[in-house]
Design a protein around this motif. Structure first.
Motif, short mmCIF file in Angstrom:
data_model
loop_
_atom_site.label_atom_id
_atom_site.label_comp_id
_atom_site.label_asym_id
_atom_site.label_seq_id
_atom_site.Cartn_x
_atom_site.Cartn_y
_atom_site.Cartn_z
N LEU A 142 74.27 12.78 9.55
CA LEU A 142 73.47 12.44 10.62
C LEU A 142 72.07 12.93 10.53
O LEU A 142 70.95 12.50 11.00
CB LEU A 142 73.86 12.10 11.94
CG LEU A 142 75.29 11.22 11.99
CD1 LEU A 142 75.84 11.69 13.40
CD2 LEU A 142 74.62 9.73 12.23
N GLY A 143 71.84 14.28 10.00
CA GLY A 143 70.81 14.96 10.05
C GLY A 143 70.70 16.14 11.02
O GLY A 143 70.71 15.69 12.15
N GLU A 144 70.39 17.22 10.80
CA GLU A 144 70.14 18.31 11.90
C GLU A 144 69.04 18.30 12.58
O GLU A 144 67.94 18.05 12.05
CB GLU A 144 70.35 19.68 11.22
CG GLU A 144 70.50 20.66 12.23
CD GLU A 144 70.91 22.08 11.40
OE1 GLU A 144 70.84 22.92 12.22
OE2 GLU A 144 71.61 21.90 10.34
N ALA A 145 68.85 18.54 13.85
CA ALA A 145 67.85 18.52 14.80
C ALA A 145 66.86 17.36 14.47
O ALA A 145 65.57 17.19 14.32
CB ALA A 145 66.97 19.54 14.72
N SER A 146 67.39 15.89 14.58
CA SER A 146 66.95 14.90 14.01
C SER A 146 66.57 13.97 15.18
O SER A 146 65.70 12.87 14.86
CB SER A 146 67.59 14.06 13.00
OG SER A 146 67.86 14.76 11.78
N TYR A 147 67.15 13.95 16.26
CA TYR A 147 66.88 13.01 17.41
C TYR A 147 66.34 13.64 18.61
O TYR A 147 66.65 14.59 18.95
CB TYR A 147 68.47 12.49 17.60
CG TYR A 147 69.32 11.90 16.40
CD1 TYR A 147 68.96 10.42 16.14
CD2 TYR A 147 69.88 12.61 15.51
CE1 TYR A 147 69.24 10.01 15.05
CE2 TYR A 147 70.48 12.13 14.42
CZ TYR A 147 69.97 10.82 14.12
OH TYR A 147 70.83 10.41 12.97
N ASP A 148 65.52 12.73 19.38
CA ASP A 148 65.00 13.17 20.77
C ASP A 148 65.62 12.75 21.76
O ASP A 148 65.61 12.99 22.85
CB ASP A 148 63.69 12.79 20.62
CG ASP A 148 63.25 11.33 20.77
OD1 ASP A 148 64.21 10.62 20.43
OD2 ASP A 148 61.87 11.09 20.44
N ALA A 149 66.95 12.10 21.58
CA ALA A 149 67.83 11.63 22.38
C ALA A 149 69.13 11.27 21.81
O ALA A 149 69.30 10.53 20.56
CB ALA A 149 67.35 10.35 23.48
N VAL A 150 70.30 11.78 22.44
CA VAL A 150 71.69 11.59 22.09
C VAL A 150 72.42 10.92 23.42
O VAL A 150 72.10 11.33 24.25
CB VAL A 150 72.44 12.94 21.33
CG1 VAL A 150 73.84 12.70 21.13
CG2 VAL A 150 71.74 13.52 20.49
N ILE A 151 73.33 9.80 23.06
CA ILE A 151 73.84 9.28 23.99
C ILE A 151 75.49 9.23 23.65
O ILE A 151 75.82 9.03 22.47
CB ILE A 151 73.56 7.59 24.08
CG1 ILE A 151 72.00 7.36 24.25
CG2 ILE A 151 74.10 6.96 25.17
CD1 ILE A 151 71.40 5.92 24.23
N MET A 152 76.02 9.69 24.71
CA MET A 152 77.64 9.39 24.43
C MET A 152 78.17 8.37 25.78
O MET A 152 78.30 8.91 26.85
CB MET A 152 78.31 10.50 24.65
CG MET A 152 77.86 11.65 23.53
SD MET A 152 78.87 13.20 23.74
CE MET A 152 77.76 14.18 22.54
N ASN A 153 78.30 7.12 25.39
CA ASN A 153 78.40 6.11 26.51
C ASN A 153 80.00 5.79 26.30
O ASN A 153 80.46 5.21 25.42
CB ASN A 153 77.61 4.78 26.22
CG ASN A 153 77.69 3.84 27.49
OD1 ASN A 153 76.91 4.32 28.52
ND2 ASN A 153 78.55 2.87 27.62
N THR A 154 80.74 6.32 27.46
CA THR A 154 82.31 6.10 27.18
C THR A 154 82.86 6.63 26.04
O THR A 154 83.74 6.05 25.52
CB THR A 154 82.81 4.75 27.65
OG1 THR A 154 82.19 3.66 26.75
CG2 THR A 154 82.26 4.27 29.19
N LEU A 155 82.48 7.98 25.84
CA LEU A 155 82.96 8.50 24.28
C LEU A 155 83.61 9.66 24.79
O LEU A 155 84.77 9.95 24.33
CB LEU A 155 81.65 8.87 23.46
CG LEU A 155 82.07 10.02 22.41
CD1 LEU A 155 83.14 9.11 21.36
CD2 LEU A 155 81.13 10.66 21.92
N ILE A 156 83.34 10.51 25.80
CA ILE A 156 83.82 12.02 25.88
C ILE A 156 85.25 11.81 26.41
O ILE A 156 85.99 12.85 26.50
CB ILE A 156 82.97 12.58 26.99
CG1 ILE A 156 82.88 14.26 26.60
CG2 ILE A 156 83.16 12.48 28.44
CD1 ILE A 156 82.14 14.57 25.30
N SER A 157 85.56 10.93 27.10
CA SER A 157 86.91 10.53 27.45
C SER A 157 87.97 10.26 26.47
O SER A 157 89.13 10.34 26.52
CB SER A 157 87.10 9.58 28.80
OG SER A 157 86.71 8.36 28.15
N HIS A 158 87.48 10.07 25.35
CA HIS A 158 88.39 9.49 24.18
C HIS A 158 88.42 10.68 23.00
O HIS A 158 89.08 10.41 22.08
CB HIS A 158 87.80 8.26 23.56
CG HIS A 158 87.75 6.89 24.35
ND1 HIS A 158 88.96 6.57 24.81
CD2 HIS A 158 86.79 6.26 25.08
CE1 HIS A 158 88.77 5.55 25.57
NE2 HIS A 158 87.51 5.28 25.88
#
Length: 302
Positions: A142-158
């Motif tokens: 995905l590339g290091e230090a590439s994104y200015d926003a990261v989303i985890m939408n109903t991920l962390i529970s899985h």
């Protein structure tokens, strides 16, 4: 109806709901945590659930509420994008002009995500999907230090190790990047079942165990975020409840995940069927009740 508030692998073998398990009853596997090993029937069941959930007004309210926090971002990553519901919604938001990448463990989900993005006319230069396991270091893909926003939408529970996933996300994020984590406190998940309250309690527990690897992960977020390199800025809460004669979110949830309960042997099929009959009768009588608390955590890369 819902109410809102605010507060400051299994690899190699194909896994199937209903596959033979050991004689001892064990909580079923979270199907989302092994989504790359599901057979076609189970994959299609989850694709249907993800898309039905994505059309549900209650669920959409959960992610649309934080879209304004992303409108100045230029390069957004959603980890665990599933069929791309949120990715498609964000690029369709007229106030958002950036690019969105969705990553997921399941190639079947990603195939559906690409097809649906084309069908909905999403701009191909602003949307992409990448196969990547949230449980493994993914900066190479995905590339290091590439994104200015990261989303985890109903991920962390899985995921089996939420703290590790949060740390890995920090390596993908640019300095000062925004992190959005939205998920439920599934220990609060409850369906009313007045005909047999004990069966109701057993079904609440069985559904929680069959769907979520880490049902209580949101309770640990305040500690996990700074340890993973994120500074918590805001927390928003919402009780997702359906009460009375109209329900969609929790009805489709039950339909999608009941098979995992009885096929695992956690609760026998006759009891599950009896519970579901009670739910349909309550809905017809206008007495339905189901609810759980959801939380959105907004953080910055420290």
């Amino acid at each position: 109806m819902y109410r809102r508030g605010r507060h400051a692998i299994v690899r190699g073998l194909r896994w199937r709901w209903g596959a033979a398990r050991s004689a001892a009853i064990k909580p079923p596997l979270d199907p989302h945590s092994v989504s790359n090993t599901l057979d076609s029937e189970a994959s299609e069941r989850l694709i249907h659930r993800l898309e039905a959930r994505g059309r549900d007004a209650i669920f959409r309210s959960l992610f649309l509420s934080y879209f304004p926090d992303l409108r100045n971002c230029r390069n957004v990553l959603e980890i665990g994008c599933g069929t791309g519901v949120l990715v498609r919604a964000l690029v369709s938001d007229k106030s958002f002009h950036g690019k969105v990448t969705g990553s997921d463990l399941s190639p079947v989900f990603l195939e559906a995500a690409r097809r649906l993005a084309i069908e909905e006319g999403c701009p191909p230069d602003r949307i992409s999907f990448v196969e990547a396991d949230a449980n493994q270091p993914s900066s190479v893909v995905l590339g290091e230090a590439s994104y200015d926003a990261v989303i985890m939408n109903t991920l962390i529970s899985h995921v089996p190790d939420p703290a590790a996933v949060l740390s890995d996300a920090a390596t993908l994020a640019a300095p000062g990047a925004r992190l959005v984590v939205m998920d439920g406190d599934y220990l609060s998940l409850s369906y009313a079942h007045p005909k047999d309250p004990e069966l109701g309690r057993r079904m609440d527990l069985a559904l929680m165990q069959s769907v979520y690897a880490q049902p209580h992960a949101v309770r640990d977020m305040a500690a996990m975020l700074p340890a993973a390199g994120w500074q918590l800025e805001d927390v928003r809460s919402q009780c997702v409840s359906e009460v009375g004669a109209s329900a969609s979110y929790w009805v489709s949830f039950a339909k999608a995940y009941m098979p995992g309960v009885w096929q695992s042997g956690t609760i026998d099929k006759a009891s599950v069927d009896s519970w579901w009959q009670g739910q349909t009768e309550s809905l017809a009588a206008g007495h339905f009740f189901a609810a759980a608390n959801y939380y959105t955590f907004l953080a910055r890369k420290a």
